[in-house]
Design an enzyme around this catalytic site. Structure first.
Site, PDB file in Angstrom:
ATOM      1  NE  ARG A 141       0.177  -2.534   1.690  1.00  0.00           N
ATOM      2  CZ  ARG A 141       0.728  -1.783   0.743  1.00  0.00           C
ATOM      3  NH1 ARG A 141       0.555  -2.043  -0.527  1.00  0.00           N
ATOM      4  NH2 ARG A 141       1.455  -0.731   1.064  1.00  0.00           N
ATOM      5  CE1 TYR A 144       7.763  -2.584   6.481  1.00  0.00           C
ATOM      6  CE2 TYR A 144       5.712  -1.417   6.041  1.00  0.00           C
ATOM      7  CZ  TYR A 144       7.076  -1.400   6.285  1.00  0.00           C
ATOM      8  OH  TYR A 144       7.739  -0.191   6.339  1.00  0.00           O
ATOM      9  N   GLY A 147       3.430  -6.688  11.751  1.00  0.00           N
ATOM     10  CA  GLY A 147       4.748  -6.773  12.396  1.00  0.00           C
ATOM     11  C   GLY A 147       5.118  -5.426  13.006  1.00  0.00           C
ATOM     12  CG  PHE A 190       6.389   5.939 -11.505  1.00  0.00           C
ATOM     13  CD1 PHE A 190       6.056   4.605 -11.743  1.00  0.00           C
ATOM     14  CD2 PHE A 190       5.370   6.806 -11.100  1.00  0.00           C
ATOM     15  CE1 PHE A 190       4.748   4.138 -11.577  1.00  0.00           C
ATOM     16  CE2 PHE A 190       4.064   6.351 -10.939  1.00  0.00           C
ATOM     17  CZ  PHE A 190       3.754   5.016 -11.170  1.00  0.00           C
ATOM     18  CB  THR A 209      -3.644  10.093  -2.739  1.00  0.00           C
ATOM     19  OG1 THR A 209      -4.099   9.713  -1.433  1.00  0.00           O
ATOM     20  CG2 THR A 209      -4.806  10.535  -3.597  1.00  0.00           C
ATOM     21  CG  ASP A 272      -2.002  -0.284  -3.450  1.00  0.00           C
ATOM     22  OD1 ASP A 272      -0.980  -0.784  -3.928  1.00  0.00           O
ATOM     23  OD2 ASP A 272      -2.175   0.942  -3.315  1.00  0.00           O
ATOM     24  N   PRO A 273      -3.510   0.647  -0.020  1.00  0.00           N
ATOM     25  CG  PRO A 273      -2.366   1.293   1.902  1.00  0.00           C
ATOM     26  CD  PRO A 273      -2.213   0.467   0.660  1.00  0.00           C
ATOM     27  NE  ARG A 274     -10.036   2.540  -0.163  1.00  0.00           N
ATOM     28  CZ  ARG A 274     -11.033   2.867   0.659  1.00  0.00           C
ATOM     29  NH1 ARG A 274     -12.143   3.369   0.196  1.00  0.00           N
ATOM     30  NH2 ARG A 274     -10.913   2.682   1.962  1.00  0.00           N
TER      31      ARG A 274
HETATM   32  P1  NAD Z   1      15.597  -0.549   3.167  1.00  0.00           P
HETATM   33  O1  NAD Z   1      15.081  -1.866   2.725  1.00  0.00           O
HETATM   34  O2  NAD Z   1      16.460   0.215   2.238  1.00  0.00           O
HETATM   35  O3  NAD Z   1      16.398  -0.694   4.534  1.00  0.00           O
HETATM   36  C1  NAD Z   1      16.163  -1.719   5.479  1.00  0.00           C
HETATM   37  C2  NAD Z   1      17.509  -2.222   5.970  1.00  0.00           C
HETATM   38  O4  NAD Z   1      17.296  -3.216   6.970  1.00  0.00           O
HETATM   39  C3  NAD Z   1      18.337  -2.874   4.863  1.00  0.00           C
HETATM   40  O5  NAD Z   1      19.654  -2.409   4.902  1.00  0.00           O
HETATM   41  C4  NAD Z   1      18.245  -4.363   5.178  1.00  0.00           C
HETATM   42  O6  NAD Z   1      19.352  -5.099   4.696  1.00  0.00           O
HETATM   43  C5  NAD Z   1      18.159  -4.330   6.695  1.00  0.00           C
HETATM   44  N1  NAD Z   1      17.542  -5.532   7.269  1.00  0.00           N
HETATM   45  C6  NAD Z   1      16.406  -6.149   6.866  1.00  0.00           C
HETATM   46  N2  NAD Z   1      16.172  -7.212   7.661  1.00  0.00           N
HETATM   47  C7  NAD Z   1      17.171  -7.255   8.585  1.00  0.00           C
HETATM   48  C8  NAD Z   1      17.488  -8.129   9.650  1.00  0.00           C
HETATM   49  N3  NAD Z   1      16.711  -9.183   9.961  1.00  0.00           N
HETATM   50  N4  NAD Z   1      18.607  -7.876  10.377  1.00  0.00           N
HETATM   51  C9  NAD Z   1      19.404  -6.822  10.071  1.00  0.00           C
HETATM   52  N5  NAD Z   1      19.162  -5.975   9.062  1.00  0.00           N
HETATM   53  C10 NAD Z   1      18.051  -6.187   8.333  1.00  0.00           C
HETATM   54  O7  NAD Z   1      14.325   0.315   3.597  1.00  0.00           O
HETATM   55  P2  NAD Z   1      14.216   1.819   4.106  1.00  0.00           P
HETATM   56  O8  NAD Z   1      13.281   2.516   3.225  1.00  0.00           O
HETATM   57  O9  NAD Z   1      15.563   2.392   4.355  1.00  0.00           O
HETATM   58  O10 NAD Z   1      13.460   1.603   5.493  1.00  0.00           O
HETATM   59  C11 NAD Z   1      14.145   1.666   6.735  1.00  0.00           C
HETATM   60  C12 NAD Z   1      13.129   1.559   7.870  1.00  0.00           C
HETATM   61  O11 NAD Z   1      12.194   2.628   7.783  1.00  0.00           O
HETATM   62  C13 NAD Z   1      12.318   0.262   7.838  1.00  0.00           C
HETATM   63  O12 NAD Z   1      12.137  -0.195   9.162  1.00  0.00           O
HETATM   64  C14 NAD Z   1      10.994   0.687   7.251  1.00  0.00           C
HETATM   65  O13 NAD Z   1       9.933  -0.114   7.705  1.00  0.00           O
HETATM   66  C15 NAD Z   1      10.875   2.122   7.754  1.00  0.00           C
HETATM   67  N6  NAD Z   1      10.004   2.906   6.864  1.00  0.00           N
HETATM   68  C16 NAD Z   1      10.456   3.361   5.662  1.00  0.00           C
HETATM   69  C17 NAD Z   1       9.603   4.070   4.834  1.00  0.00           C
HETATM   70  C18 NAD Z   1      10.049   4.620   3.515  1.00  0.00           C
HETATM   71  O14 NAD Z   1       9.225   5.228   2.817  1.00  0.00           O
HETATM   72  N7  NAD Z   1      11.283   4.516   3.104  1.00  0.00           N
HETATM   73  C19 NAD Z   1       8.292   4.309   5.229  1.00  0.00           C
HETATM   74  C20 NAD Z   1       7.855   3.807   6.453  1.00  0.00           C
HETATM   75  C21 NAD Z   1       8.736   3.125   7.275  1.00  0.00           C
HETATM   76  N1  UDP Z   2       2.542   1.707  -7.618  1.00  0.00           N
HETATM   77  C1  UDP Z   2       2.299   1.836  -8.988  1.00  0.00           C
HETATM   78  N2  UDP Z   2       3.267   1.426  -9.849  1.00  0.00           N
HETATM   79  C2  UDP Z   2       4.455   0.912  -9.441  1.00  0.00           C
HETATM   80  C3  UDP Z   2       4.705   0.787  -8.062  1.00  0.00           C
HETATM   81  C4  UDP Z   2       3.715   1.188  -7.160  1.00  0.00           C
HETATM   82  O1  UDP Z   2       1.244   2.314  -9.393  1.00  0.00           O
HETATM   83  O2  UDP Z   2       5.278   0.582 -10.315  1.00  0.00           O
HETATM   84  C5  UDP Z   2       1.515   2.177  -6.678  1.00  0.00           C
HETATM   85  C6  UDP Z   2       1.149   1.176  -5.593  1.00  0.00           C
HETATM   86  O3  UDP Z   2       0.110   0.313  -6.027  1.00  0.00           O
HETATM   87  C7  UDP Z   2       0.691   2.104  -4.487  1.00  0.00           C
HETATM   88  C8  UDP Z   2       1.579   3.344  -4.649  1.00  0.00           C
HETATM   89  O4  UDP Z   2       2.071   3.289  -5.976  1.00  0.00           O
HETATM   90  O5  UDP Z   2      -0.652   2.480  -4.681  1.00  0.00           O
HETATM   91  C9  UDP Z   2       2.748   3.401  -3.686  1.00  0.00           C
HETATM   92  O6  UDP Z   2       3.421   2.161  -3.744  1.00  0.00           O
HETATM   93  P1  UDP Z   2       4.745   1.868  -2.926  1.00  0.00           P
HETATM   94  O7  UDP Z   2       5.040   0.418  -3.066  1.00  0.00           O
HETATM   95  O8  UDP Z   2       5.800   2.831  -3.299  1.00  0.00           O
HETATM   96  O9  UDP Z   2       4.373   2.242  -1.399  1.00  0.00           O
HETATM   97  P2  UDP Z   2       3.177   1.822  -0.422  1.00  0.00           P
HETATM   98  O10 UDP Z   2       2.066   1.171  -1.196  1.00  0.00           O
HETATM   99  O11 UDP Z   2       3.804   0.897   0.544  1.00  0.00           O
HETATM  100  O12 UDP Z   2       2.764   3.118   0.123  1.00  0.00           O
END
Ligand code: NAD
Ligand code: UDP
Length: 313
Positions: A141, A144, A147, A190, A209, A272-274
């Site tokens: 992980r 990400y 980064g 899901f 969670t 995977d965060p607990r």
């Molecule tokens: P997503 O994958 O749907 O959207 C990411 C977008 O970035 C996509 O459209 C993808 O094509 C574009 N992209 C990826 N690499 C690129 C590059 N090198 N140049 C240009 N475009 C690029 O994901 P999302 O859920 O919409 O997430 C959007 C942002 O929010 C991300 O930065 C993500 O890290 C952050 N974020 C989202 C969540 C969440 O739960 N959805 C949680 C934490 C952070």
């Molecule tokens: N997870 C799961 N089944 C799935 C997908 C994810 O049990 O089909 C679990 C995963 O291991 C994690 C949680 O759900 O503990 C959230 O996962 P997700 O990838 O949505 O987000 P993140 O781990 O980045 O918070």
């Protein structure tokens, strides 16, 4: 008219942000390389004369003139960001450098979509912004998590060194319509499994969670954050503090879809965060924001979206 650049604008969150900012009468430029985003997400916006789409990879420099930048470009689901981990780090780090360089040249305000992953597998619960996190620097992980941590460092160094007007939000698990149906995130997995009558895949025992925020609540907070005074940079947690186990989420999805899907258990992926739950006191005080949509309401709308999508395909 405010001219706004949204990187990652064709993604799940980005497309909602494009729509919201266009509806408020702004001019929006969406930059995306369509790695995980899709034209379908923004197709309904293409007729708007104040909307422009540029296919571009943010790891390369970009020359534009705008007033504000929302930097969202980065794959967000573990399957997608682990597909090409080197590119994931480049997107976060080189992407941040390029967007910060752009903001510096044109004196634009810039907001970073950071993540709760900067806290890693936390030993502090709930997570406050002052917590430095517990992140494995060499795990699957890390491309990400690290980064995104480095991107935050760059934002604060540009702020200190160049007086750049920055905003950093740390987003906790957000879900809703336009999530990619196969991106492997738990809510979309899901719902799609339940709607297809397939087994619901629980990783581990399902007692880990997460706290799930509906997309509209998140977008509201991002827009409010962008409008705060220059002195407020964040980082600020944005998420819904109501915490559920993954098993509870599976049970809710089964109940709301009326599915006959069975639960199946497979090994927990490494690192995977607990447990994860945001402390949102800072967002409540500084933005006067708190989420409004309950998990049940949000799931109903996500289920309706995926149900339509599956019928079309
Ligand atoms: P997503 O994958 O749907 O959207 C990411 C977008 O970035 C996509 O459209 C993808 O094509 C574009 N992209 C990826 N690499 C690129 C590059 N090198 N140049 C240009 N475009 C690029 O994901 P999302 O859920 O919409 O997430 C959007 C942002 O929010 C991300 O930065 C993500 O890290 C952050 N974020 C989202 C969540 C969440 O739960 N959805 C949680 C934490 C952070
Ligand atoms: N997870 C799961 N089944 C799935 C997908 C994810 O049990 O089909 C679990 C995963 O291991 C994690 C949680 O759900 O503990 C959230 O996962 P997700 O990838 O949505 O987000 P993140 O781990 O980045 O918070």
């Amino acid at each position: 008219m405010t001219k706004i650049l949204i990187t990652g604008g064709a993604g799940f969150l980005g497309s909602h942000l494009c729509e919201r900012l266009l509806n408020e009468g702004n001019e929006v430029i969406c930059v995306d390389n369509f790695f995980t985003g899709s034209k379908r997400n923004i197709a309904h916006l293409l007729g708007n004369p104040y909307f422009e789409v540029i296919r571009h990879d943010v790891t390369f420099p970009l020359y534009l003139e705008v007033d504000q930048i929302y930097n969202l470009a980065c794959p967000a689901s573990p399957i997608h960001y682990q597909h090409d981990p080197v590119q994931t780090t480049k997107t976060s780090v080189h992407g941040a450098i390029n967007m910060l360089g752009l903001a510096k040249r044109i004196h634009a305000r810039i907001l970073q979509a950071s993540t709760s992953e900067v806290y890693g597998d936390p030993e502090v619960h709930p997570q406050q912004e002052s917590y430095w996190g517990r992140v494995n620097p060499i795990g699957i992980r890390s491309c990400y998590d690290e980064g995104k941590r480095c991107a935050e460092t760059l934002f604060f160094d540009y702020h200190r060194q160049n007086n750049l007007d920055i905003k950093v939000v740390r987003i906790f698990n957000t879900y809703g319509p336009r999530m990619h149906p196969n991106d492997g995130r738990v809510v979309s997995n899901f719902i799609v499994q339940a709607l297809k009558g397939e087994d619901i895949t629980i990783y581990g025992e399902g007692n880990q969670t997460r706290s799930f925020c509906y997309v509209d609540d998140l977008i509201e907070a991002m827009v409010m954050m962008m409008a705060t005074p220059t002195s407020f940079t964040g980082p600020v947690n944005i998420g819904n503090p109501v915490e559920f186990t993954i098993l509870e989420l599976a049970e809710k999805v089964i109940a709301l879809t009326g599915s006959s899907s069975k639960l199946v258990f497979s090994p927990l992926p490494s690192d995977d965060p607990r447990q994860r739950k945001p402390d949102i006191s800072l967002a409540q005080n500084a933005l006067n924001w708190q989420p409004k949509v309950t998990l049940e309401e949000g799931l109903r709308s996500a289920i309706a979206y995926f149900s339509n999508l599956l019928q079309e395909n």
